[in-house]
Write a protein that holds these residues in place. Sequence first.
Motif, PDB file in Angstrom:
ATOM      1  N   ASN A  10      15.293   2.636  47.850  1.00 27.38           N
ATOM      2  CA  ASN A  10      15.253   1.442  47.021  1.00 27.38           C
ATOM      3  C   ASN A  10      14.310   0.438  47.681  1.00 27.38           C
ATOM      4  N   PHE A  11      13.220   0.127  47.022  1.00 22.41           N
ATOM      5  CA  PHE A  11      12.236  -0.799  47.574  1.00 22.41           C
ATOM      6  C   PHE A  11      12.231  -2.124  46.823  1.00 22.41           C
ATOM      7  N   ASN A  12      13.402  -2.606  46.407  1.00 20.31           N
ATOM      8  CA  ASN A  12      13.485  -3.816  45.601  1.00 20.31           C
ATOM      9  C   ASN A  12      13.235  -5.104  46.374  1.00 20.31           C
ATOM     10  N   GLY A  13      13.148  -5.063  47.671  1.00 19.89           N
ATOM     11  CA  GLY A  13      12.897  -6.277  48.437  1.00 19.89           C
ATOM     12  C   GLY A  13      14.181  -6.966  48.855  1.00 19.89           C
ATOM     13  N   ASN A  14      14.022  -8.187  49.308  1.00 20.94           N
ATOM     14  CA  ASN A  14      15.145  -8.962  49.836  1.00 20.94           C
ATOM     15  C   ASN A  14      15.850  -9.762  48.746  1.00 20.94           C
ATOM     16  N   PRO A  15      17.158  -9.953  48.906  1.00 22.49           N
ATOM     17  CA  PRO A  15      17.895 -10.811  47.978  1.00 22.49           C
ATOM     18  C   PRO A  15      17.619 -12.278  48.289  1.00 22.49           C
ATOM     19  N   SER A  16      17.982 -13.136  47.376  1.00 18.58           N
ATOM     20  CA  SER A  16      17.793 -14.575  47.571  1.00 18.58           C
ATOM     21  C   SER A  16      19.065 -15.333  47.201  1.00 18.58           C
ATOM     22  N   LEU A  17      19.233 -16.465  47.856  1.00 16.18           N
ATOM     23  CA  LEU A  17      20.266 -17.432  47.514  1.00 16.18           C
ATOM     24  C   LEU A  17      19.567 -18.623  46.878  1.00 16.18           C
ATOM     25  N   VAL A  18      20.242 -19.323  45.988  1.00 11.71           N
ATOM     26  CA  VAL A  18      19.677 -20.527  45.398  1.00 11.71           C
ATOM     27  C   VAL A  18      20.576 -21.695  45.782  1.00 11.71           C
TER      28      VAL A  18
END
Length: 98
Positions: A10-18
């Motif tokens: 899975n190469f979806n990248g990093n998650p983010s918080l808002v």
Amino acid sequence: MKKDITEKLNFNGNPSLVVNGTEIEVNADATTVLKVMGAVGNESEVTPKIIVQTYETIFVEKERKKIEKLKLNMEDFQTLVNEAIGMIAGEVEKPGEQ
């Protein structure tokens, strides 16, 4: 013998918080997660030094600058770091879920 496992990754990248409209990316690569889990694995021994190391591990400098601009109080800062840790730890506990 070679085996190509690219399709299994899975190469979806990093998650983010808002936070207050500011998107903050959390490092979630395997090396980072292992470092963080090793550092905070025993909560009775979490020191300010470990908190700083964890913060610097899960947020790159660009993201830390965004966090500094938010001027969070200590309680809110701890919530941010804990949520980020929970997010990346959850990825370890629930592989394959999006």
